[in-house]
Write a protein that holds these residues in place. Structure first.
Motif, PDB file in Angstrom:
ATOM      1  N   UNK A  37       8.118 -12.448  42.712  1.00  0.00           N
ATOM      2  CA  UNK A  37       7.572 -12.138  41.396  1.00  0.00           C
ATOM      3  C   UNK A  37       6.231 -12.843  41.244  1.00  0.00           C
ATOM      4  N   UNK A  38       5.413 -12.363  40.343  1.00  0.00           N
ATOM      5  CA  UNK A  38       4.119 -12.999  40.109  1.00  0.00           C
ATOM      6  C   UNK A  38       4.337 -14.391  39.534  1.00  0.00           C
ATOM      7  N   UNK A  39       3.391 -15.257  39.774  1.00  0.00           N
ATOM      8  CA  UNK A  39       3.484 -16.610  39.221  1.00  0.00           C
ATOM      9  C   UNK A  39       3.211 -16.577  37.724  1.00  0.00           C
ATOM     10  N   UNK A  40       3.599 -17.632  36.981  1.00  0.00           N
ATOM     11  CA  UNK A  40       3.285 -17.698  35.552  1.00  0.00           C
ATOM     12  C   UNK A  40       1.770 -17.694  35.336  1.00  0.00           C
ATOM     13  N   UNK A  41       1.330 -17.044  34.273  1.00  0.00           N
ATOM     14  CA  UNK A  41      -0.098 -16.955  33.961  1.00  0.00           C
ATOM     15  C   UNK A  41      -0.348 -17.524  32.562  1.00  0.00           C
TER      16      UNK A  41
END
Length: 249
Positions: free
Chosen positions: A177-181
């Motif tokens: 999953x994408x990292x936190x932004x």
């Protein structure tokens, strides 16, 4: 690329593909979406597309005849770079890998199921594959068709302004999953952005993002985490839990 959508509710798509990334790509000529009304291939005055299932049971099924005739009219000949997909709850699960595969096609036909389903001969003898967008039942294939088109369109060359956007996101090369932004302000209601993201050290930011992506995947979708990343994800998840535990303060 050309998308063909076969449906009994063509008006459903009028606004769906005029917005955002897909709308801009259509306007730029990078893709084309043709919506076909299945009822155009019926032969009775009521434009009947469904009938009762053999053997009894609840509901109605979409008939095979109009669907076969529609696809054969759209493509008098089936060649390389063309694929027919039946959207139904009984199909294999659609995912990012399949979207990438579709993005290399010349044309894709999406058959929107309805009612209790579609005559099985469509799945067996017309469609190249049967796909579902999740483990739940929807009223029809129109929403799944929109999902497939959106997920596929953004992977077509030129559709996204930054080509790396399709790589550095959820379900990218590592399958995480994408990292936190985060964005401004750096502090909001007492919650602060991780210091590393505002420190300017790009190598440290890259490392943090990879670890944070592993943690988020471990927390929300552990089934996606590659074996070599499990220890990283578990370690970061433990750190996150410790940071949020009031007894640690």
């Amino acid at each position: 690329m050309i998308f063909h959508v076969l449906t009994i509710f063509p008006d459903f798509f009028r606004a769906a593909f005029e917005q955002g990334v897909v709308g801009k790509a259509r306007a730029a000529g990078l893709l084309e979406i043709r919506v076909h009304d299945l009822r155009d291939w019926t032969r009775d005055r009521h434009r009947t597309v469904d009938d009762r299932p053999f053997g009894g049971g609840e509901g109605m099924l979409l008939k095979a005849g109009p669907i076969f005739e529609a696809v054969e009219a759209i493509w008098p000949e089936r060649g390389a770079g063309k694929r027919v997909v039946l959207l139904s709850a009984q199909g294999a699960k659609f995912d990012q890998a399949r979207a990438r595969e579709f993005s290399s096609l010349r044309e894709l036909v999406l058959i929107c199921g309805r009612y209790e389903g579609v005559d099985e001969r469509v799945a067996q003898h017309l469609a190249d594959e049967e796909l579902s967008v999740g483990d739940y039942v929807l009223s029809g294939g129109e929403l799944p068709a929109a999902i497939v088109i959106d997920a596929t369109a953004r992977l077509i060359a030129g559709v996204l302004g930054n080509e790396n956007s399709a790589v550095e996101e959820s379900f990218g090369e590592e399958g995480l999953l994408d990292c936190p932004q985060y964005t401004r302000p750096a502090e909001f209601r007492g919650w602060t952005v991780p210091e590393v993201l505002i420190g300017g050290n790009h190598e440290e930011i890259r490392k943090w993002r990879r670890r944070a992506a592993a943690e988020k995947t471990s927390r929300n979708r552990p089934d996606l985490l590659p074996d070599e990343m499990k220890s990283v994800g578990e370690e970061e998840h433990a750190k996150r839990s410790d940071d949020q535990d009031p007894e640690q303060e």
